[in-house]
Design a protein around this motif. Structure first.
Motif, mmCIF file in Angstrom:
data_model
loop_
_atom_site.group_PDB
_atom_site.id
_atom_site.type_symbol
_atom_site.label_atom_id
_atom_site.label_comp_id
_atom_site.label_asym_id
_atom_site.label_seq_id
_atom_site.Cartn_x
_atom_site.Cartn_y
_atom_site.Cartn_z
ATOM 1 N N TYR A 55 0.844 -1.187 0.000
ATOM 2 C CA TYR A 55 0.000 0.000 0.000
ATOM 3 C C TYR A 55 0.877 1.234 0.000
ATOM 4 O O TYR A 55 1.860 1.301 0.724
ATOM 5 C CB TYR A 55 -0.912 0.031 1.231
ATOM 6 C CG TYR A 55 -1.673 -1.243 1.414
ATOM 7 C CD1 TYR A 55 -2.750 -1.526 0.578
ATOM 8 C CD2 TYR A 55 -1.297 -2.166 2.375
ATOM 9 C CE1 TYR A 55 -3.440 -2.719 0.713
ATOM 10 C CE2 TYR A 55 -1.985 -3.358 2.518
ATOM 11 C CZ TYR A 55 -3.044 -3.635 1.685
ATOM 12 O OH TYR A 55 -3.720 -4.810 1.809
ATOM 13 N N GLU A 56 0.468 2.217 -0.782
ATOM 14 C CA GLU A 56 1.185 3.488 -0.759
ATOM 15 C C GLU A 56 0.189 4.621 -0.753
ATOM 16 O O GLU A 56 -0.880 4.523 -1.356
ATOM 17 C CB GLU A 56 2.097 3.612 -1.987
ATOM 18 C CG GLU A 56 3.469 3.029 -1.770
ATOM 19 C CD GLU A 56 4.376 3.248 -2.966
ATOM 20 O OE1 GLU A 56 4.575 4.410 -3.373
ATOM 21 O OE2 GLU A 56 4.875 2.242 -3.496
ATOM 22 N N LYS A 57 0.567 5.682 -0.086
ATOM 23 C CA LYS A 57 -0.264 6.876 -0.040
ATOM 24 C C LYS A 57 0.567 8.010 -0.600
ATOM 25 O O LYS A 57 1.569 8.406 -0.007
ATOM 26 C CB LYS A 57 -0.706 7.147 1.400
ATOM 27 C CG LYS A 57 -1.629 6.037 1.926
ATOM 28 C CD LYS A 57 -1.769 6.051 3.426
ATOM 29 C CE LYS A 57 -2.447 4.786 3.913
ATOM 30 N NZ LYS A 57 -3.865 4.680 3.563
ATOM 31 N N ILE A 58 0.165 8.495 -1.763
ATOM 32 C CA ILE A 58 0.978 9.496 -2.458
ATOM 33 C C ILE A 58 0.225 10.830 -2.514
ATOM 34 O O ILE A 58 -0.928 10.881 -2.946
ATOM 35 C CB ILE A 58 1.317 9.028 -3.890
ATOM 36 C CG1 ILE A 58 2.119 7.717 -3.840
ATOM 37 C CG2 ILE A 58 2.088 10.113 -4.647
ATOM 38 C CD1 ILE A 58 2.378 7.087 -5.197
ATOM 39 N N VAL A 59 0.880 11.886 -2.085
ATOM 40 C CA VAL A 59 0.309 13.228 -2.177
ATOM 41 C C VAL A 59 1.138 14.013 -3.192
ATOM 42 O O VAL A 59 2.352 14.128 -3.061
ATOM 43 C CB VAL A 59 0.299 13.918 -0.802
ATOM 44 C CG1 VAL A 59 -0.208 15.345 -0.929
ATOM 45 C CG2 VAL A 59 -0.574 13.133 0.172
ATOM 46 N N MET A 60 0.467 14.512 -4.207
ATOM 47 C CA MET A 60 1.164 15.156 -5.322
ATOM 48 C C MET A 60 1.591 16.582 -4.961
ATOM 49 O O MET A 60 0.946 17.266 -4.174
ATOM 50 C CB MET A 60 0.244 15.202 -6.543
ATOM 51 C CG MET A 60 -0.239 13.846 -7.029
ATOM 52 S SD MET A 60 1.084 12.806 -7.674
ATOM 53 C CE MET A 60 1.541 13.682 -9.168
ATOM 54 N N PRO A 61 2.686 17.056 -5.583
ATOM 55 C CA PRO A 61 3.173 18.412 -5.302
ATOM 56 C C PRO A 61 2.318 19.497 -5.984
ATOM 57 O O PRO A 61 1.514 19.187 -6.857
ATOM 58 C CB PRO A 61 4.581 18.400 -5.895
ATOM 59 C CG PRO A 61 4.514 17.404 -6.999
ATOM 60 C CD PRO A 61 3.525 16.353 -6.551
ATOM 61 N N TYR A 62 2.508 20.721 -5.558
ATOM 62 C CA TYR A 62 1.792 21.855 -6.156
ATOM 63 C C TYR A 62 2.692 23.077 -6.185
ATOM 64 O O TYR A 62 3.733 23.103 -5.514
ATOM 65 C CB TYR A 62 0.524 22.164 -5.344
ATOM 66 C CG TYR A 62 0.816 22.625 -3.936
ATOM 67 C CD1 TYR A 62 0.896 21.713 -2.887
ATOM 68 C CD2 TYR A 62 1.050 23.972 -3.655
ATOM 69 C CE1 TYR A 62 1.195 22.120 -1.599
ATOM 70 C CE2 TYR A 62 1.355 24.387 -2.363
ATOM 71 C CZ TYR A 62 1.430 23.456 -1.333
ATOM 72 O OH TYR A 62 1.738 23.860 -0.074
#
Lengths: 335, 335
Positions: free
Chosen positions: A317-324
């Motif tokens: 499982y991975e939880k990825i938060v994208m950059p901005y």
């Protein structure tokens, strides 16, 4: 009529493997001439005709991925789909997409349809990640990656944007420019993404000891028209606002148009920022400030993560938060 | 082994629908005795033997429709998909979508995937309707409706916009306003829709005895940036142009932005019209003139036509051209 015989029985009768029967049917790979003749004889005798299903069963792989989305409207999700498609094509997978309008029954049904069509993995985007989704995803035996939503405390992977943080960050930038009197045009309460942005905005005010009249926090349905109308109501309430933040570009554009019609200068009288970075920002009367985050890259990340899960021997499982990135342009100035 | 005749040809020879042939084979549903006799005679004559796929299709309804599109980007196709979805949901059908980027191999592959997944009908949108598409659609034994393209002289149904006519009509409206010196920003040569619009524009000029310098007819890739760049090149060539028509709103907005940067008044110095009516037209500096046609309604019509074909006992083809309206707004004035 058709005989009750399948590829397995053909293989058995001919004394060869299923794969060999498959190769004969598809004229793919090399098969010894004598073997081919033997198989053809069995086929002749039994009247067997392969269906695609049998072929797939023999291969055990459909090379299909299912994508469930809650909407097609707007710039983001189509770009996300392109990102997903790009990665899957590189890996020789095909994508089937279903659009649910965020209707829970339709979402659950499409999980079922995709399973029955033997997709090897599912990408799932929804407006609000619910208990029913969690239960379903935990039950089904194929990898799932959730897009555009968090699934905290769950053994479920997701790739999403950090709505809370970028909204907070953008608001802080305006506070740093001297703005103290804000108005906010939020989305409908059914949109978790819009709510997260609104929360980020509120927390930025709080952390800076600022408060806001409740009536200056408005909700709209993301359209230009809604932004226009909410801006009119904000102007009717009071005239000390120096900065308006809208949860998306459409409503920010509506606010801009409204301010122009009221001959209120942007950014001299009021600064406007949309928590978004769509093509609308480029088309607007003056360059709209906003937040840039890439739906294409989110789609690519989601597809890559799903493929990784499909290949992995371990549960993963991975939880990825994208950059901005925050872009302050013509529509914003110091206060 | 199977003879070289498929269920579609049997249906054609017997003058009935594929579904009816299927019903005869499977002893399912009611078929008029005379129709049954006719079909049985054709089967006798041709030696047709149904393949497993056709049989399973007839036996087991999947309530699935496949939609193949060449792109998701832009406002139109997502709206079309919503229109399709709306109609199918009303009729208890589910939609699976594939996006091909207009790549022929990907298109043909997705026809195959949808067939193997036993969709009951296929809606097909492509950038250019080719011989390969024609051959494939004629061969496969399930109903197909082509969207956004014409398939003239073929027994293939389509629903499309009348690109040629509305472009001609809009151009004539500008001519009636006194415009004589035009520039045109067209699309890439791979877009049949853009080419049809360009042809309509040219014919409107011709019919009114007008001509145009070849260099004033430019091509772009539909983006705001391309419209801006092409407008710059038009301005560099000569300064007598009084009206610019762009094949889509994005490029019309780019032209508007460019004219503003050059301090050329719109519509006083130059009128601008986009052959489109997207949300961009509402977001632009001044209300962009354009042509309104509904992708949502096109999607609905396509879905309804497909369902009608699926239910029909007879082979049935329709060619539907959707209506349009021309809207002259702030960006256009008399010359």
């Amino acid at each position: 009529m058709k005989k009750d015989i399948n590829i397995k029985e053909v293989a058995k009768k001919a004394g060869v493997s299923i794969a060999t029967v498959s190769r004969v049917f598809n004229n793919s790979g090399t098969v010894k001439e004598s073997t081919r003749k033997k198989i053809e004889a069995v086929i002749e005798e039994t009247g067997y005709y392969p269906n695609v299903l049998a072929r797939e069963l023999a291969e055990k792989k459909t090379h299909l991925i299912g994508l469930i989305v809650h909407s097609m409207i707007g710039e983001g999700i189509p770009r996300m789909i392109n990102g997903v498609n790009e990665v899957l094509e590189e890996h020789d997978f095909n994508l089937l997409i279903a659009c649910t309008n965020g209707n829970l029954q339709s979402e659950l049904k499409h999980f079922e349809i995709f399973r029955s069509k033997r997709v090897e993995g599912i990408l799932f985007a929804t407006r609000e990640f619910k208990e029913e989704h969690r239960e379903l995803i935990k039950k089904i035996p194929i990898p799932v990656v959730v897009l555009l939503q968090r699934t905290e405390q769950e053994q479920i992977s997701f790739v999403t944007f950090d709505n809370y943080t970028f909204a907070k960050d953008a608001t802080k930038k305006l506070i740093a420019l001297g703005h103290r009197k804000f108005a906010f045009i939020g989305g409908p309460p059914t949109s978790v993404n819009a709510m997260e942005r609104q929360l980020g905005f509120c927390d930025a005010l709080k952390e800076n000891g600022l408060s806001m009249e409740v009536e200056l926090s408005r909700n709209g349905d993301f359209t230009i028209e809604a932004g226009y109308q909410q801006m009119e109501e904000i102007l009717a309430i009071q005239n000390e606002v120096t900065a308006v933040i809208a949860v998306n570009d459409g409503m920010a554009i509506g606010a801009l148009n409204c301010l122009q019609d009221h001959e209120i200068g942007v950014p001299n009288d009021i600064s406007v920022l949309g928590l978004d970075d769509t093509v609308l920002a480029k088309a607007s009367r003056l360059k709209l400030s906003g937040v840039h985050y890439s739906y294409t890259n989110l789609g690519k990340q989601g597809a890559n993560l799903l493929l990784k899960q499909m290949e992995s021997e371990e549960l993963l499982y991975e939880k990825i938060v994208m950059p901005y990135e925050i872009h302050l342009r013509e529509s914003v100035s110091e206060c």
